[in-house]
Design a protein around this motif. Structure first.
Motif, PDB file in Angstrom:
ATOM      1  N   LEU A  92       0.315  -1.178   0.405  1.00 21.54           N
ATOM      2  CA  LEU A  92       0.016  -0.161  -0.077  1.00 21.54           C
ATOM      3  C   LEU A  92       0.451   1.050  -0.146  1.00 21.54           C
ATOM      4  CD1 LEU A  92      -2.948   1.032  -0.133  1.00 21.54           C
ATOM      5  CD2 LEU A  92      -2.758   0.780   2.371  1.00 21.54           C
ATOM      6  N   ILE A  93       1.837   0.858   1.044  1.00 22.03           N
ATOM      7  CA  ILE A  93       2.723   2.613   0.623  1.00 22.03           C
ATOM      8  C   ILE A  93       3.456   1.937  -0.106  1.00 22.03           C
ATOM      9  CG2 ILE A  93       4.397   2.962   2.500  1.00 22.03           C
ATOM     10  CD1 ILE A  93       3.444   2.124   5.167  1.00 22.03           C
ATOM     11  N   LEU A  94       4.088   1.251  -0.977  1.00 22.15           N
ATOM     12  CA  LEU A  94       5.282   1.263  -1.952  1.00 22.15           C
ATOM     13  C   LEU A  94       4.251   2.379  -3.134  1.00 22.15           C
ATOM     14  CD1 LEU A  94       7.411  -1.479  -2.281  1.00 22.15           C
ATOM     15  CD2 LEU A  94       8.005   0.731  -1.527  1.00 22.15           C
ATOM     16  N   THR A  95       2.916   1.526  -3.145  1.00 22.68           N
ATOM     17  CA  THR A  95       2.327   2.293  -4.430  1.00 22.68           C
ATOM     18  C   THR A  95       2.065   3.596  -4.385  1.00 22.68           C
ATOM     19  OG1 THR A  95       1.115   0.064  -4.341  1.00 22.68           O
ATOM     20  CG2 THR A  95      -0.175   1.342  -4.914  1.00 22.68           C
ATOM     21  N   ILE A  96       1.784   4.206  -4.106  1.00 22.35           N
ATOM     22  CA  ILE A  96       1.367   5.734  -2.828  1.00 22.35           C
ATOM     23  C   ILE A  96       2.724   6.298  -3.191  1.00 22.35           C
ATOM     24  CG2 ILE A  96       0.992   7.503  -1.431  1.00 22.35           C
ATOM     25  CD1 ILE A  96      -0.940   5.083  -0.151  1.00 22.35           C
ATOM     26  N   LEU A  97       3.512   5.685  -2.988  1.00 24.79           N
ATOM     27  CA  LEU A  97       5.288   6.172  -3.697  1.00 24.79           C
ATOM     28  C   LEU A  97       5.209   6.000  -4.748  1.00 24.79           C
ATOM     29  CD1 LEU A  97       6.941   5.326   0.149  1.00 24.79           C
ATOM     30  CD2 LEU A  97       6.278   7.476  -0.430  1.00 24.79           C
ATOM     31  N   TYR A  98       5.535   4.810  -4.918  1.00 22.77           N
ATOM     32  CA  TYR A  98       5.506   4.521  -6.767  1.00 22.77           C
ATOM     33  C   TYR A  98       4.960   5.328  -7.588  1.00 22.77           C
ATOM     34  CZ  TYR A  98       6.958   2.157 -10.470  1.00 22.77           C
ATOM     35  OH  TYR A  98       6.825   1.685 -11.923  1.00 22.77           O
ATOM     36  N   HIS A  99       3.445   5.813  -7.274  1.00 26.44           N
ATOM     37  CA  HIS A  99       2.992   6.879  -7.910  1.00 26.44           C
ATOM     38  C   HIS A  99       3.420   8.492  -7.872  1.00 26.44           C
ATOM     39  CE1 HIS A  99       0.479   4.340 -10.416  1.00 26.44           C
ATOM     40  NE2 HIS A  99       0.133   3.634  -9.493  1.00 26.44           N
ATOM     41  N   SER A 100       4.043   8.471  -6.718  1.00 21.04           N
ATOM     42  CA  SER A 100       4.727   9.910  -6.396  1.00 21.04           C
ATOM     43  C   SER A 100       5.738  10.241  -6.793  1.00 21.04           C
ATOM     44  CB  SER A 100       3.710  10.598  -5.184  1.00 21.04           C
ATOM     45  OG  SER A 100       4.768   9.802  -4.103  1.00 21.04           O
ATOM     46  N   LEU A 101       6.673  10.040  -6.709  1.00 21.08           N
ATOM     47  CA  LEU A 101       7.618   9.526  -6.937  1.00 21.08           C
ATOM     48  C   LEU A 101       8.141  10.031  -8.630  1.00 21.08           C
ATOM     49  CD1 LEU A 101       9.446   7.179  -3.971  1.00 21.08           C
ATOM     50  CD2 LEU A 101       9.304   9.481  -4.128  1.00 21.08           C
TER      51      LEU A 101
END
Length: 184
Positions: A92-101
């Motif tokens: 969940l955290i990586l998906t959010i980060l991946y789309h924002s980085l």
């Protein structure tokens, strides 16, 4: 107390290992067999082998078997939740980060490092399982033959599984009919 310890073992293994259940095996072996003496090596690798043959996520299946064996249904639920929570939270955290980085070299480098580390964990698990399960020359030759067939002859893994199934049936029939295994 034991349930909390099992939860902690599976939670940490789920948190610190990547690429799934096979990569968890060395850490789980150390914690469950060597340090805590919850299982013997034979029991641990038996549950590991069954978990690999059943459909579904290997780490979750292994957690359920181990939890049930050690502390019954409460152990099963605790170990299952412990394996699921880190993966769910991290994804969940990586998906959010991946789309924002931004997608640059650093992110790609991290994923390359994770893949390389996972390969080492899988190799270690394979060597440890081989040490326990391949105790006869015939079993060692089967392993070498499968590796040769898959990597050198480029035979499909599904074909190997089908041939192994046929081999097991023939071997069982031989034991049953010609060696008297079916006599009461």
């Amino acid at each position: 107390m034991v349930i909390w310890h099992l939860f902690r073992i599976f939670f940490i293994s789920g948190l610190l290992t990547f690429s799934g259940g096979i990569a968890m095996i060395p850490m789980l072996h150390t914690e469950l067999v060597t340090k805590s003496n919850y299982l013997t090596e034979e029991e641990f690798y038996y549950y590991t082998a069954i978990s690999q043959t059943l459909p579904g996520v290997i780490s979750l299946t292994l957690a359920c078997f181990v939890g049930k064996k050690i502390k019954g249904w409460r152990g099963l639920i605790a170990c299952a939740l412990a394996v699921i929570l880190p993966a769910y939270s991290i994804m969940l955290i990586l998906t959010i980060l991946y789309h924002s980085l931004p997608q640059n070299g650093a992110i790609d480098g991290v994923f390359t490092a994770v893949r390389a580390t996972a390969g080492v964990f899988v190799l270690e698990a394979s060597l440890n399982m081989g040490r326990i399960t391949a105790k006869t020359t015939r079993k060692v030759m089967v392993v070498i033959g499968v590796v040769f067939a898959v990597y050198v002859l480029n035979i499909s893994v599904l074909t190997i599984i089908g041939l192994t199934f046929i081999y097991a049936i023939l071997l069982s029939a031989y034991d049953y009919f010609w060696r008297g295994g079916g006599r009461a």
